[in-house]
Design a protein around this motif. Sequence first.
Motif, mmCIF file in Angstrom:
data_model
loop_
_atom_site.group_PDB
_atom_site.id
_atom_site.type_symbol
_atom_site.label_atom_id
_atom_site.label_comp_id
_atom_site.label_asym_id
_atom_site.label_seq_id
_atom_site.Cartn_x
_atom_site.Cartn_y
_atom_site.Cartn_z
ATOM 1 N N SER A 80 -22.851 90.415 34.368
ATOM 2 C CA SER A 80 -23.198 91.093 33.113
ATOM 3 C C SER A 80 -24.700 91.037 32.848
ATOM 4 O O SER A 80 -25.259 91.977 32.266
ATOM 5 N N CYS B 234 -15.241 93.280 22.370
ATOM 6 C CA CYS B 234 -15.591 93.321 23.798
ATOM 7 C C CYS B 234 -14.364 93.490 24.681
ATOM 8 O O CYS B 234 -14.460 93.380 25.909
ATOM 9 N N LEU C 2 -16.756 97.675 23.829
ATOM 10 C CA LEU C 2 -17.922 97.523 24.703
ATOM 11 C C LEU C 2 -17.630 97.912 26.155
ATOM 12 O O LEU C 2 -18.490 98.482 26.826
ATOM 13 N N PRO C 3 -16.426 97.691 26.677
ATOM 14 C CA PRO C 3 -16.140 98.163 28.045
ATOM 15 C C PRO C 3 -15.894 99.669 28.153
ATOM 16 O O PRO C 3 -16.296 100.292 29.140
ATOM 17 N N SER D 288 -20.881 89.960 20.179
ATOM 18 C CA SER D 288 -19.604 90.481 20.649
ATOM 19 C C SER D 288 -18.475 89.578 20.171
ATOM 20 O O SER D 288 -18.710 88.495 19.629
ATOM 21 N N ILE E 183 -20.408 88.657 26.732
ATOM 22 C CA ILE E 183 -20.673 89.880 27.487
ATOM 23 C C ILE E 183 -20.229 89.626 28.923
ATOM 24 O O ILE E 183 -20.912 88.971 29.706
ATOM 25 N N CYS F 220 -18.017 94.855 30.266
ATOM 26 C CA CYS F 220 -18.815 95.465 29.195
ATOM 27 C C CYS F 220 -19.919 96.329 29.817
ATOM 28 O O CYS F 220 -20.655 95.866 30.684
#
Length: 361
Positions: free
Chosen positions: A30, A300, A304-305, A333, A337, A341
Motif C-alpha cells: 500500500s 476501507c 477505498l478499494p 480509514s 490502508i 485500497c
Amino acid sequence: MNGRERMLTALSLGQPDRVPVWELAFNEESIINVGKQLTPDVPPVKLAHEMTLEEKLELLELLYRVIRELELDGLTSIHLFDRKVIDRDHIQDEWGRIFHVDRIGDAVPVKGPVSAPGDLKNLKIVHPHEDEFLMLMASIGKLGKAITQVLFVVGPFRESWSMMGGMENLLYCYKEHPQFVKDLARIATDYILEIIDRGADLGADAIAISSDLAYNQSTLMSPLHYEEYIFPCHQEIVKHIHHRGMKAIKHSDGVMWPIMEYMVEAGFDGIHPIQPQCMDIGEVKAKYGKRICVMGNIDCTHLLPYGTEEEVEKAVKQTIAVAAPNGGYILSSSNTIHPSCKGENFVAMVRAAHKYGLYPH
C-alpha cells in the motif's frame, strides 16, 4: 499549527485549525500504491521479512515522502520484534510463537509456547531490544516532531492469545482456568509496559494499543469477561502512557458499544476506527465526543478499494460534518490502508479532508 500540534489538540478534545489526518498503518504494497501517485520511482513489492535492510530503508523513504507531500499529521511506527524465517509462509519470534504470514504480510499466530497453566513456569520471558524500534527512531530522525509520532503496540488480549496459538484457546480458559488467564495477562502487560517505556524514551507522542475486541456482530467476549480479564490491564497501561507524557489510542474493529464505556473509563484519549459497517460515527460522537476523541470511519472495505474519487470526497465531507464539530475528531480509514485500497482514493481522502476540514477561526 503543525501536524503534531493539530493531532494532539484533537486527542485532548480540543479544536485545531483543521481536522487532523492520520493512518494506523500502511503495509508494504500500500505504501507503493500510494507512492505511485506522487512519483514513478518506487521499489518493487516485497514483504518486510523478505527485504534487506537497504530495501526496508528505501520503502521507509517512500513513506516519508507520502507523509510530507500529502501533509499527514501523524505517522505510526511499528514495534518490529525479532523474527526468524521458518519457511516461505511462517516466522517465529523470541517468545517461541509461530506466525503464518499471508501474501499481504499479515502475521497470524498459529502456535504458541503455552497451552496449559503448568507451561508458564517454563516460559522464557522476553524483553524488547533497541533494534526493534528502528522504524520509530528513523521516523523521528527524518520527520522530527513536526508530526505526531505514534508507536503501534499489540494489546494484552492479543499478546495473551498469541501465546496460546489461537484466540479460542484463551477464551476457553476464561471459563476453565481464570487465574491462568490473569497470570498470562500479567506477563503480557509487563512486556507492553517495557515497550511503552522504550517508545517514550525515544520520543513517541502517542501509543496505539491494537488488538480487536469485537467483530461485526458484537464483542469477542462478554462485557463481564472484558471487565475481569482485560479492563485492569488497559487501566494500568493507559495510566503508564499518561505518566510518560503520551496520549493513548485504542484500536478495535467491530461493534464496540457493549464495552465503549469501559474504553472511556480506562482513560483512552482516542477510539479508532468506528467501523462504519457496524457503528455510526455520529452516534458515537453524540454520546462520547466530550469524553474521548473519535477517529477514523472512512470505509476501507468497499469505498477505498472500489469507490470513485468523487465518492470518497463525498464520504469524507459527510463524515466531517457529523464527527468534526467542536474538535475531538481525527480522520482516517476504517482500519488501515491495505493493498486493496486504491492509491488514488487514499490521496482523494486526504485532499478532501484538507478541503472540508477547516475549522472557523
